[in-house]
Design a protein around this motif. Structure first.
Motif, PDB file in Angstrom:
ATOM      1  N   LEU A  24     -22.851  70.366  70.408  1.00 20.20           N
ATOM      2  CA  LEU A  24     -22.590  70.735  69.008  1.00 20.20           C
ATOM      3  C   LEU A  24     -23.864  70.645  68.184  1.00 20.20           C
ATOM      4  O   LEU A  24     -24.551  69.621  68.166  1.00 20.20           O
ATOM      5  CB  LEU A  24     -21.531  69.820  68.403  1.00 20.20           C
ATOM      6  N   ASN A  25     -24.171  71.731  67.498  1.00 23.55           N
ATOM      7  CA  ASN A  25     -25.268  71.765  66.532  1.00 23.55           C
ATOM      8  C   ASN A  25     -24.684  72.255  65.209  1.00 23.55           C
ATOM      9  O   ASN A  25     -24.525  73.468  65.002  1.00 23.55           O
ATOM     10  CB  ASN A  25     -26.387  72.694  67.013  1.00 23.55           C
ATOM     11  N   LYS A  39      -7.217  74.777  68.853  1.00 20.27           N
ATOM     12  CA  LYS A  39      -6.042  74.343  69.597  1.00 20.27           C
ATOM     13  C   LYS A  39      -5.983  72.821  69.697  1.00 20.27           C
ATOM     14  O   LYS A  39      -6.995  72.146  69.621  1.00 20.27           O
ATOM     15  CB  LYS A  39      -6.073  74.931  71.009  1.00 20.27           C
ATOM     16  N   SER A  40      -4.767  72.302  69.887  1.00 20.85           N
ATOM     17  CA  SER A  40      -4.606  70.868  70.141  1.00 20.85           C
ATOM     18  C   SER A  40      -5.440  70.476  71.349  1.00 20.85           C
ATOM     19  O   SER A  40      -5.413  71.155  72.373  1.00 20.85           O
ATOM     20  CB  SER A  40      -3.132  70.541  70.409  1.00 20.85           C
ATOM     21  N   GLY A  41      -6.198  69.385  71.211  1.00 20.12           N
ATOM     22  CA  GLY A  41      -7.014  68.915  72.311  1.00 20.12           C
ATOM     23  C   GLY A  41      -8.363  69.591  72.438  1.00 20.12           C
ATOM     24  O   GLY A  41      -9.076  69.369  73.418  1.00 20.12           O
ATOM     25  N   CYS A  42      -8.734  70.396  71.425  1.00 20.63           N
ATOM     26  CA  CYS A  42     -10.017  71.117  71.504  1.00 20.63           C
ATOM     27  C   CYS A  42     -11.204  70.241  71.106  1.00 20.63           C
ATOM     28  O   CYS A  42     -12.353  70.654  71.253  1.00 20.63           O
ATOM     29  CB  CYS A  42      -9.985  72.369  70.625  1.00 20.63           C
ATOM     30  N   GLY A  43     -10.933  69.037  70.587  1.00 18.45           N
ATOM     31  CA  GLY A  43     -12.020  68.128  70.224  1.00 18.45           C
ATOM     32  C   GLY A  43     -12.190  67.891  68.740  1.00 18.45           C
ATOM     33  O   GLY A  43     -13.163  67.248  68.327  1.00 18.45           O
ATOM     34  N   LYS A  44     -11.246  68.358  67.923  1.00 19.02           N
ATOM     35  CA  LYS A  44     -11.388  68.217  66.466  1.00 19.02           C
ATOM     36  C   LYS A  44     -11.472  66.754  66.036  1.00 19.02           C
ATOM     37  O   LYS A  44     -12.394  66.372  65.309  1.00 19.02           O
ATOM     38  CB  LYS A  44     -10.210  68.896  65.745  1.00 19.02           C
ATOM     39  N   SER A  45     -10.511  65.948  66.479  1.00 17.66           N
ATOM     40  CA  SER A  45     -10.496  64.533  66.067  1.00 17.66           C
ATOM     41  C   SER A  45     -11.712  63.792  66.595  1.00 17.66           C
ATOM     42  O   SER A  45     -12.291  62.946  65.899  1.00 17.66           O
ATOM     43  CB  SER A  45      -9.208  63.855  66.552  1.00 17.66           C
ATOM     44  N   THR A  46     -12.112  64.103  67.827  1.00 13.77           N
ATOM     45  CA  THR A  46     -13.312  63.469  68.397  1.00 13.77           C
ATOM     46  C   THR A  46     -14.536  63.815  67.564  1.00 13.77           C
ATOM     47  O   THR A  46     -15.382  62.957  67.281  1.00 13.77           O
ATOM     48  CB  THR A  46     -13.521  63.940  69.849  1.00 13.77           C
ATOM     49  N   PHE A  47     -14.633  65.062  67.158  1.00 13.70           N
ATOM     50  CA  PHE A  47     -15.733  65.519  66.303  1.00 13.70           C
ATOM     51  C   PHE A  47     -15.745  64.757  64.984  1.00 13.70           C
ATOM     52  O   PHE A  47     -16.795  64.246  64.549  1.00 13.70           O
ATOM     53  CB  PHE A  47     -15.578  67.031  66.061  1.00 13.70           C
ATOM     54  N   GLU A 217     -12.287  74.072  73.442  1.00 13.05           N
ATOM     55  CA  GLU A 217     -12.697  73.235  74.567  1.00 13.05           C
ATOM     56  C   GLU A 217     -13.972  72.447  74.265  1.00 13.05           C
ATOM     57  O   GLU A 217     -14.891  72.365  75.075  1.00 13.05           O
ATOM     58  CB  GLU A 217     -12.879  74.090  75.830  1.00 13.05           C
ATOM     59  N   GLY A 218     -14.016  71.862  73.066  1.00 16.95           N
ATOM     60  CA  GLY A 218     -15.113  70.990  72.680  1.00 16.95           C
ATOM     61  C   GLY A 218     -16.341  71.674  72.142  1.00 16.95           C
ATOM     62  O   GLY A 218     -17.294  71.011  71.710  1.00 16.95           O
ATOM     63  N   GLU A 219     -16.353  73.005  72.134  1.00 13.73           N
ATOM     64  CA  GLU A 219     -17.520  73.739  71.672  1.00 13.73           C
ATOM     65  C   GLU A 219     -17.261  74.393  70.316  1.00 13.73           C
ATOM     66  O   GLU A 219     -16.115  74.663  69.946  1.00 13.73           O
ATOM     67  CB  GLU A 219     -17.912  74.819  72.691  1.00 13.73           C
ATOM     68  N   ALA A 220     -18.355  74.662  69.613  1.00 12.59           N
ATOM     69  CA  ALA A 220     -18.260  75.400  68.349  1.00 12.59           C
ATOM     70  C   ALA A 220     -18.233  76.895  68.677  1.00 12.59           C
ATOM     71  O   ALA A 220     -19.261  77.504  68.950  1.00 12.59           O
ATOM     72  CB  ALA A 220     -19.452  75.070  67.457  1.00 12.59           C
ATOM     73  N   GLN A 221     -17.029  77.472  68.674  1.00 14.42           N
ATOM     74  CA  GLN A 221     -16.897  78.879  69.027  1.00 14.42           C
ATOM     75  C   GLN A 221     -17.379  79.780  67.894  1.00 14.42           C
ATOM     76  O   GLN A 221     -17.964  80.833  68.126  1.00 14.42           O
ATOM     77  CB  GLN A 221     -15.438  79.195  69.377  1.00 14.42           C
ATOM     78  N   LYS A 222     -17.125  79.352  66.648  1.00 13.24           N
ATOM     79  CA  LYS A 222     -17.586  80.109  65.485  1.00 13.24           C
ATOM     80  C   LYS A 222     -17.721  79.157  64.309  1.00 13.24           C
ATOM     81  O   LYS A 222     -16.867  78.306  64.076  1.00 13.24           O
ATOM     82  CB  LYS A 222     -16.594  81.229  65.132  1.00 13.24           C
TER      83      LYS A 222
END
Length: 563
Positions: A24-25, A39-47, A217-222
């Motif tokens: 993540l940048n 989506k649920s589990g995409c890493g939002k809360s972790t971020f 999936e944990g990445e910044a798609q946009k």
């Protein structure tokens, strides 16, 4: 200079090979309003938790997260507590004292503020947030919306520079949710507080965000402006899991006539529809085939009254309700009007002191426990963690399958099949408490479905679910309906009810005020209705879903060409 900066940040939880967030940048500047979705589990809360020292999860972190140029883990505890505020998903999770006034003062006391400063700030926050009328109440007397507002006020009393919120409206009714988002907007505009919020319900947050981060999936798609992100998701259409989460105006525009400037808000959508179709379109109603519903009552509530203690106010009052076999039946209403209490009356956990509760014509108190809950009646509570008893997701599902009824291979196959249906196969060995809120909700649903209930009671089942999994959930409900399973759902998600359910009952002050099909109920409402209806009711009489509005727009455009 950035107030928050992610420099090539990756993170994996302890004991997990897969990374929860990857490379993540992200730069966040002072006073920006940032929306995080996915989506649920995409890493939002972790971020989000990487930005709060006290909440950062254990695991392997690479890269660096900076706050005003200083690594988050190197901040003094005082700076982290005072300058970076965090509001959780569940209102009860954050409240630590017994009284409203004490909760407002608690954070300031922990920071060692003087009594004079504490009194001044508490008074200011209570006035700003409209808390004066319940300032001296016990926190247990508050509704969900009031509790979440109290959490926000308590954090803002410390005058943070950054405010982080993890799905703060998931347990709020539509009106309380709108009010909460409006306050966040006011905080951002009037105080210049940087706001970073994750949400699945994008209708109201999307238009006011400066930037939107779509995670996959944990990445910044946009990562871009709402219009840029809207254009990006629209280019994928329904093949992208977050497309359905876009504001209604953007989806209708994308499907009907994607030319010119895209509307985002309901207001902009109304103006755009009028410019597209004029003030008097030729086709104004959805033509529906009349369905003859089954009239085989499975749940009957007759003149029920209930209160939690003698002398207390009635929570359920003179409530009568009939739910038929195989119906998808939804119950809506504000926080604290008695929706969850009503579900517990149906299960027999709460006992009405007046009136009758009947299941299949038999009074609830005449059933034996085994008779009532074995492949008959089942309830999914609002807090999914209440159902988890085992150290992994698959073991929690196996726990629901009777050893005497199935072989070991059959039990394992059923559990694996359920994980596949729920989209949780890759998390089979994870501890349920380590799953995201949406993943926990799906796992809990899987547990109750394995009991093969004939009547399924659900308390806020779409809470924490993204638009993609809501469609999967709707498919599960439709399949159950074909098997004559009756589904009764308490919810704040009016959009979900409008699209998939047969009947909707509106509760107010402990009783059913109105009951109708979603189209019949929502068409006449101003606030307890869908964005589609609010956007189009000046032109169309009974359009309550995005598909309704799109269909009527297309029909009118065809008529205009023909004429």
């Amino acid at each position: 200079m950035e107030i928050i900066k992610f420099n090539d940040v990756s993170f994996s939880y302890a004991g997990c090979e897969n990374r929860a967030i990857k490379n993540l940048n992200i730069n966040i500047y002072p006073a920006e309003f940032i929306l995080v979705c996915g989506k649920s589990g995409c890493g939002k809360s972790t971020f989000l938790r990487q930005m709060k020292q006290e909440l950062a999860p254990d695991g392997d972190l690479s890269g660096e997260v900076l706050y005003n140029g200083t690594a988050i883990d190197e901040l003094s505890p005082y700076v982290s507590a005072a300058e970076i505020g965090f509001v959780h998903q569940r209102p009860e999770k954050q409240i630590v004292t017994d009284k409203v006034w004490h909760e407002l003062a608690f954070g300031l006391e922990s920071l060692g503020m003087s009594t004079k400063v504490i009194r001044s700030r508490v008074a200011e926050m209570a006035s700003f947030f409209g808390i004066q009328t319940w300032f001296r109440k016990s926190v247990i007397e508050l509704s969900g919306g009031q509790k979440q507002l109290l959490n926000l006020a308590s954090v803002m009393a410390m005058q943070p520079k950054v405010l982080i919120l993890d799905e703060p409206t998931s347990e709020l009714d539509p009106i309380a949710s709108t009010d909460f988002i409006s306050i966040l907007r006011k905080i951002n505009l009037e105080l210049g507080t940087t706001i970073i919020i994750s949400e699945h319900r994008l209708e109201e947050v999307f238009p006011i965000a400066d930037k939107v981060l779509v995670m996959e999936e944990g990445e910044a798609q946009k990562y871009g402006t709402p219009l840029e992100v809207g254009e990006f998701l629209s280019s994928y259409g329904k093949s992208h899991p977050m497309y359905e989460g876009l504001p209604t105006a953007m989806k209708v525009f994308s499907e009907v006539n994607p030319e010119g400037k895209c509307p985002i808000t309901v207001r902009d959508g109304k103006i755009w529809l009028s410019s597209l179709l004029g003030d008097n379109p030729q086709v104004q109603r959805i033509n529906e085939t009349n369905k003859t519903p089954k009239k085989e009552p499975v749940i009957q509530i007759k003149d029920a009254w209930f209160r939690y203690s003698k002398g207390a106010d009635d929570v359920i009052r003179d409530l009568s309700l009939t739910i038929n076999k195989g119906e998808l039946f939804s119950i809506i209403g504000g926080n604290g009007v008695g929706k969850s209490t009503l579900l517990r009356l149906i299960t027999g956990a709460n006992i009405a002191y007046r009136g009758k509760i009947l299941l299949n014509g038999k009074e609830i108190n005449k059933y034996k426990y085994h008779e009532l809950f074995t492949e008959n009646l089942c309830m999914l509570p609002q807090n999914p963690k209440a159902l988890f008893t085992e150290p992994s997701a698959i073991e929690d599902l196996l726990d629901m399958l009777d050893d005497n009824k199935y072989t070991e291979d059959e039990r394992l196959q059923k559990a694996e099949d359920m994980l596949e249906i729920l989209g949780l196969s890759h998390l089979a060995e994870m501890h349920p408490y380590d799953l995201s809120g949406g993943e926990q909700q799906r796992l809990a649903l899987g547990k109750v479905l394995l009991l093969n209930p004939k009547i399924l009671l659900l308390d806020e089942p779409t809470k924490g679910l993204d638009p993609f999994y809501k469609r999967i959930l709707a498919g599960i409900f439709k399949k159950l309906q074909k098997e004559d399973v009756t589904v009764v759902m308490v919810t704040h998600d009016v959009e979900f009810c409008a699209e998939y359910f047969d009947i909707c009952a509106f509760l107010f002050d402990g009783t059913v005020i109105s009951q109708d099909t979603p189209r019949g109920l929502y068409s006449g409402n101003s606030f307890y209705t869908t964005a589609s209806n609010r956007m189009s009711k000046h032109l169309f009489e009974n359009a309550i879903t995005c598909e309704d509005v799109i269909h009527l727009c297309e029909q009118n455009m065809i008529q205009n060409v023909m004429s």
